[in-house]
Scaffold this motif. Structure first.
Motif, PDB file in Angstrom:
ATOM      1  N   MET A   1     -32.963  14.447  29.238  1.00 29.18           N
ATOM      2  CA  MET A   1     -31.506  14.340  29.170  1.00 29.18           C
ATOM      3  C   MET A   1     -30.956  15.137  27.993  1.00 29.18           C
ATOM      4  O   MET A   1     -29.917  15.777  28.089  1.00 29.18           O
ATOM      5  CB  MET A   1     -31.108  12.861  29.065  1.00 29.18           C
ATOM      6  N   TYR A   2     -31.678  15.116  26.875  1.00 23.46           N
ATOM      7  CA  TYR A   2     -31.220  15.852  25.688  1.00 23.46           C
ATOM      8  C   TYR A   2     -31.242  17.352  25.954  1.00 23.46           C
ATOM      9  O   TYR A   2     -30.322  18.081  25.574  1.00 23.46           O
ATOM     10  CB  TYR A   2     -32.110  15.510  24.498  1.00 23.46           C
ATOM     11  N   ARG A   3     -32.303  17.827  26.633  1.00 20.97           N
ATOM     12  CA  ARG A   3     -32.370  19.254  26.918  1.00 20.97           C
ATOM     13  C   ARG A   3     -31.238  19.690  27.843  1.00 20.97           C
ATOM     14  O   ARG A   3     -30.666  20.780  27.685  1.00 20.97           O
ATOM     15  CB  ARG A   3     -33.721  19.582  27.570  1.00 20.97           C
ATOM     16  N   LEU A   4     -30.918  18.863  28.812  1.00 18.85           N
ATOM     17  CA  LEU A   4     -29.801  19.186  29.703  1.00 18.85           C
ATOM     18  C   LEU A   4     -28.493  19.266  28.933  1.00 18.85           C
ATOM     19  O   LEU A   4     -27.648  20.139  29.192  1.00 18.85           O
ATOM     20  CB  LEU A   4     -29.703  18.133  30.813  1.00 18.85           C
ATOM     21  N   LEU A   5     -28.308  18.357  27.982  1.00 21.14           N
ATOM     22  CA  LEU A   5     -27.090  18.370  27.172  1.00 21.14           C
ATOM     23  C   LEU A   5     -27.006  19.650  26.348  1.00 21.14           C
ATOM     24  O   LEU A   5     -25.945  20.276  26.251  1.00 21.14           O
ATOM     25  CB  LEU A   5     -27.066  17.145  26.257  1.00 21.14           C
ATOM     26  N   VAL A   6     -28.134  20.091  25.777  1.00 16.06           N
ATOM     27  CA  VAL A   6     -28.133  21.324  24.977  1.00 16.06           C
ATOM     28  C   VAL A   6     -27.796  22.528  25.844  1.00 16.06           C
ATOM     29  O   VAL A   6     -26.992  23.400  25.465  1.00 16.06           O
ATOM     30  CB  VAL A   6     -29.514  21.503  24.306  1.00 16.06           C
ATOM     31  N   ILE A   7     -28.388  22.587  27.054  1.00 13.54           N
ATOM     32  CA  ILE A   7     -28.101  23.705  27.953  1.00 13.54           C
ATOM     33  C   ILE A   7     -26.631  23.719  28.343  1.00 13.54           C
ATOM     34  O   ILE A   7     -25.972  24.769  28.350  1.00 13.54           O
ATOM     35  CB  ILE A   7     -28.989  23.611  29.210  1.00 13.54           C
ATOM     36  N   ALA A   8     -26.076  22.538  28.645  1.00 11.32           N
ATOM     37  CA  ALA A   8     -24.670  22.465  29.028  1.00 11.32           C
ATOM     38  C   ALA A   8     -23.771  22.914  27.874  1.00 11.32           C
ATOM     39  O   ALA A   8     -22.786  23.635  28.075  1.00 11.32           O
ATOM     40  CB  ALA A   8     -24.317  21.046  29.462  1.00 11.32           C
ATOM     41  N   VAL A   9     -24.105  22.502  26.654  1.00  9.73           N
ATOM     42  CA  VAL A   9     -23.297  22.895  25.502  1.00  9.73           C
ATOM     43  C   VAL A   9     -23.329  24.407  25.305  1.00  9.73           C
ATOM     44  O   VAL A   9     -22.307  25.046  25.023  1.00  9.73           O
ATOM     45  CB  VAL A   9     -23.794  22.169  24.226  1.00  9.73           C
ATOM     46  N   LEU A  10     -24.510  25.020  25.482  1.00  3.06           N
ATOM     47  CA  LEU A  10     -24.621  26.466  25.320  1.00  3.06           C
ATOM     48  C   LEU A  10     -23.806  27.206  26.374  1.00  3.06           C
ATOM     49  O   LEU A  10     -23.142  28.209  26.079  1.00  3.06           O
ATOM     50  CB  LEU A  10     -26.097  26.882  25.407  1.00  3.06           C
ATOM     51  N   VAL A  11     -23.852  26.706  27.623  1.00  2.00           N
ATOM     52  CA  VAL A  11     -23.072  27.349  28.683  1.00  2.00           C
ATOM     53  C   VAL A  11     -21.588  27.243  28.404  1.00  2.00           C
ATOM     54  O   VAL A  11     -20.830  28.224  28.516  1.00  2.00           O
ATOM     55  CB  VAL A  11     -23.421  26.722  30.051  1.00  2.00           C
ATOM     56  N   ILE A  12     -21.134  26.046  28.020  1.00  2.64           N
ATOM     57  CA  ILE A  12     -19.714  25.866  27.735  1.00  2.64           C
ATOM     58  C   ILE A  12     -19.301  26.674  26.513  1.00  2.64           C
ATOM     59  O   ILE A  12     -18.193  27.229  26.453  1.00  2.64           O
ATOM     60  CB  ILE A  12     -19.389  24.370  27.540  1.00  2.64           C
ATOM     61  N   PHE A 216     -23.526  16.153  34.563  1.00  5.58           N
ATOM     62  CA  PHE A 216     -22.950  17.464  34.274  1.00  5.58           C
ATOM     63  C   PHE A 216     -21.424  17.421  34.337  1.00  5.58           C
ATOM     64  O   PHE A 216     -20.742  18.086  33.550  1.00  5.58           O
ATOM     65  CB  PHE A 216     -23.499  18.509  35.240  1.00  5.58           C
ATOM     66  N   LEU A 217     -20.884  16.650  35.270  1.00  5.42           N
ATOM     67  CA  LEU A 217     -19.428  16.480  35.295  1.00  5.42           C
ATOM     68  C   LEU A 217     -18.949  15.789  34.024  1.00  5.42           C
ATOM     69  O   LEU A 217     -17.902  16.152  33.462  1.00  5.42           O
ATOM     70  CB  LEU A 217     -19.024  15.666  36.531  1.00  5.42           C
ATOM     71  N   GLY A 218     -19.710  14.790  33.566  1.00  6.40           N
ATOM     72  CA  GLY A 218     -19.353  14.128  32.311  1.00  6.40           C
ATOM     73  C   GLY A 218     -19.385  15.079  31.134  1.00  6.40           C
ATOM     74  O   GLY A 218     -18.486  15.060  30.273  1.00  6.40           O
ATOM     75  N   VAL A 219     -20.415  15.945  31.062  1.00 12.06           N
ATOM     76  CA  VAL A 219     -20.486  16.942  29.978  1.00 12.06           C
ATOM     77  C   VAL A 219     -19.295  17.881  30.045  1.00 12.06           C
ATOM     78  O   VAL A 219     -18.663  18.209  29.022  1.00 12.06           O
ATOM     79  CB  VAL A 219     -21.817  17.729  30.079  1.00 12.06           C
ATOM     80  N   TYR A 220     -18.971  18.304  31.261  1.00 11.81           N
ATOM     81  CA  TYR A 220     -17.880  19.255  31.434  1.00 11.81           C
ATOM     82  C   TYR A 220     -16.554  18.667  30.951  1.00 11.81           C
ATOM     83  O   TYR A 220     -15.823  19.296  30.166  1.00 11.81           O
ATOM     84  CB  TYR A 220     -17.795  19.641  32.908  1.00 11.81           C
ATOM     85  N   TYR A 221     -16.252  17.475  31.409  1.00  7.27           N
ATOM     86  CA  TYR A 221     -14.974  16.875  31.029  1.00  7.27           C
ATOM     87  C   TYR A 221     -14.976  16.426  29.567  1.00  7.27           C
ATOM     88  O   TYR A 221     -13.934  16.453  28.905  1.00  7.27           O
ATOM     89  CB  TYR A 221     -14.652  15.694  31.956  1.00  7.27           C
ATOM     90  N   TYR A 222     -16.132  16.022  29.050  1.00  5.87           N
ATOM     91  CA  TYR A 222     -16.209  15.667  27.627  1.00  5.87           C
ATOM     92  C   TYR A 222     -15.854  16.870  26.753  1.00  5.87           C
ATOM     93  O   TYR A 222     -15.018  16.764  25.837  1.00  5.87           O
ATOM     94  CB  TYR A 222     -17.613  15.166  27.297  1.00  5.87           C
ATOM     95  N   LEU A 223     -16.463  18.016  27.033  1.00  3.72           N
ATOM     96  CA  LEU A 223     -16.151  19.206  26.243  1.00  3.72           C
ATOM     97  C   LEU A 223     -14.700  19.626  26.435  1.00  3.72           C
ATOM     98  O   LEU A 223     -14.044  20.090  25.486  1.00  3.72           O
ATOM     99  CB  LEU A 223     -17.094  20.348  26.638  1.00  3.72           C
TER     100      LEU A 223
END
Length: 541
Positions: A1-12, A216-223
């Motif tokens: 889960m942490y790795r997915l969060l890091v990847i999402a942050v880098l993409v955003i 991923f939707l949560g990461v997107y809307y959080y950012l």
């Protein structure tokens, strides 16, 4: 889960960098009735539209206004702006804190279809509010408030991630227990053909995929919400929300608009299923013998039901086609034509076997349980499908024969009419010319009488099939109603012929006969010894 969060942050982060650079320029020029115009945007908010001319395109003009607004807004943190309007040669010029911001021309007023002085007042008011808003959103109080909001969203996202991980672990454990408990009997009954672990893994994969999409939707809307908390990144957040929210809303609205068609499809499906269920009950009654339909044979029940069901499904698809999403689009119609062309070009042999299967099923020449011979294949029919027919040979081999071959080949059926007069079983022996014909015929008929499975009514009879170089070919013919046992009966007939001829001192000719040897070729005494004794005991048993 942490790795997915890091990847999402880098993409955003990459998207944010690209969009921040895009914010520094105005939106592309738009054409309205041949007139090019571009919006003036400050912090993601569109202020007004500006018309372009040949020497000063609309995009460049809007960019200049944007740069001057930022210059004035960042030059001071005052809560007021000194707005001044001056009438000059080309129109009214608007100044903010002594800096020229915009020249309102008569062409702009004509574009907006209002008086030039009114347009100047409106745009001056918009410029004043935009500068004050820009300053207030970058004040210390606004930044502290933004940081508090960002921290709150961060805590909420951390809680969301934690609960998601707990939910995933709980569902995986629960699903494994439920699957093992509900499929334990099935797994033991089928001797591990159904694997509970495999089914549980498949369900867990589906649940994990859904949770991953939600994450991923949560990461997107959080950012997006964090970026909304700060004025410098608000424009990026608005774009991000637009890219996701607008398609989602379009999908939701499209689904809502599609509900009437969906109800129609459900009604068509329900009616079709109800009719098929009624037909199933009727054909089950026919198969059980509750209803009789003329000469309708029982083995026709399942194929006929399948054909009628397929026809009903095709009719339902025809009625449903106009209500399928995208059925009116050229892409959908083109795909349908392509699939039809592929089926028509690549399924000639399939359709040939399919049509042949229908003829095989309904032409009454072959039924399940019949013993038939097709070419070199001899066996019992165990299953007739639309594409192929399965035979079980006398050696217990499963033979699959395409129905097209079955329809175009000569089929010998040993069972179809054996229950009435029976099938004539025959075999040929060659006997020398020195033996009386009546003696040979009597011995062959005696061998037939000794053979279990051959009928004495009608009586066996002998035919002369050929006068060969060294022998007369006699053919013994006898009826049998045991078509499925022909190989065994024929083998027993051959043995009895050998025994009868041996008992009467008559030798059966070989294919390459030259002369009689001094020692007779037939056995002069019966087989004796330990093996003969054991064989005799086995025959008696």
């Amino acid at each position: 889960m942490y790795r997915l969060l890091v990847i999402a942050v880098l993409v955003i982060q990459y998207l944010c960098t690209s969009l921040v650079s895009a914010q520094e320029t105005s939106a592309p020029a738009q054409s309205s009735q041949g007139i090019f115009q571009a919006p003036v945007i400050l912090d993601g908010s569109q202020l007004f539209l500006l018309r372009g001319v040949t020497g000063l395109p609309a995009e460049r003009r809007a960019l200049r206004v944007h740069e001057r607004l930022v210059q004035v807004a960042t030059a001071s943190d005052s809560a007021t702006v000194d707005i001044e309007k001056r009438k000059e040669r080309f129109g009214y010029v608007i100044y903010a804190d002594g800096v020229e911001i915009l020249t309102v021309t008569q062409a702009d007023a004509s574009l907006e279809k209002i008086d030039i002085e009114l347009l100047t007042d409106v745009q001056a008011k918009v410029i004043n509010d935009a500068i004050l808003t820009y300053r207030s959103e970058r004040s210390d109080e606004a930044r502290i408030e933004g940081a508090i909001y960002a921290m709150g969203w961060t805590l909420a996202f951390a809680l969301f991630t934690f609960l998601g991980a707990l939910l995933r672990r709980f569902l995986n454990t629960r699903i494994t227990k439920l699957v093992h408990r509900n499929l334990a009997e099935v797994e033991s009954a089928t001797k591990a053909h159904v694997r509970a672990d495999a089914i549980a893994a498949l369900i867990r994969f589906g649940i994990s995929f859904i949770l991953l999409v939600i994450f991923f939707l949560g990461v997107y809307y959080y950012l997006s919400f964090v970026l909304l908390s700060f004025a410098e990144t608000r424009y990026v957040a608005q774009l991000l929300l637009t890219y996701v929210t607008r398609p989602v809303l379009n999908i939701v609205l499209g689904f809502i608009n599609y509900l009437p068609n969906l109800v129609t499809l459900l009604i068509i499906a329900a009616v079709t299923q109800y009719i098929i269920r009624g037909l199933r009950i009727f054909f089950e009654a026919v198969e059980a013998g509750s209803f009789e339909i003329g000469n309708f044979e029982r083995h026709w029940v399942i194929p006929t039901f399948n054909l009628i069901r397929a026809a009903l499904i095709l009719i339902a698809l025809v009625f449903s086609f106009p209500y399928i999403p995208g059925s009116e689009s050229a892409a959908f119609q083109g795909l349908t034509i392509l699939v039809g062309a592929m089926l028509s070009l690549g399924s000639n042999s399939v359709m040939n076997n399919l049509i042949s299967g229908l003829f095989v099923i309904y032409r009454r020449s072959t039924s399940i349980g019949d013993r038939i011979q097709i070419g070199d294949h001899l066996g019992d029919v165990v299953e007739i499908k639309l594409m192929e027919t399965h035979l079980r040979s006398t050696k217990n081999e499963l033979i699959s024969i395409p129905n097209a071959q079955l329809l175009n080949s000569e089929v010998v059926n040993y069972t179809k009419h054996s229950e009435s007069s029976g099938v004539i079983l025959h075999t040929t022996v060659g006997i020398g010319y020195e033996e009386p014909a009546e003696k040979v015929e009597a011995m062959l008929i005696e061998a037939a009488r000794r053979t279990d499975g051959l009928r004495m009514r009608p009586e066996p009879f002998v035919l002369w099939t050929a006068l060969a170089d060294y022998a007369v070919n006699y053919e013994i013919n006898a009826h049998t109603t045991r078509g499925s046992n022909i190989p065994r009966i024929k083998s027993e007939l051959h043995r009895n012929i050998f025994d009868v001829f041996t008992e009467n001192g008559v030798q059966i000719m070989t294919p390459s006969y030259e002369a009689d040897p001094e020692v007779p070729k037939i056995p002069t005494e019966k087989w004796s010894g330990k093996l003969a004794h054991e064989a005799s005991k086995a025959d008696q048993a």
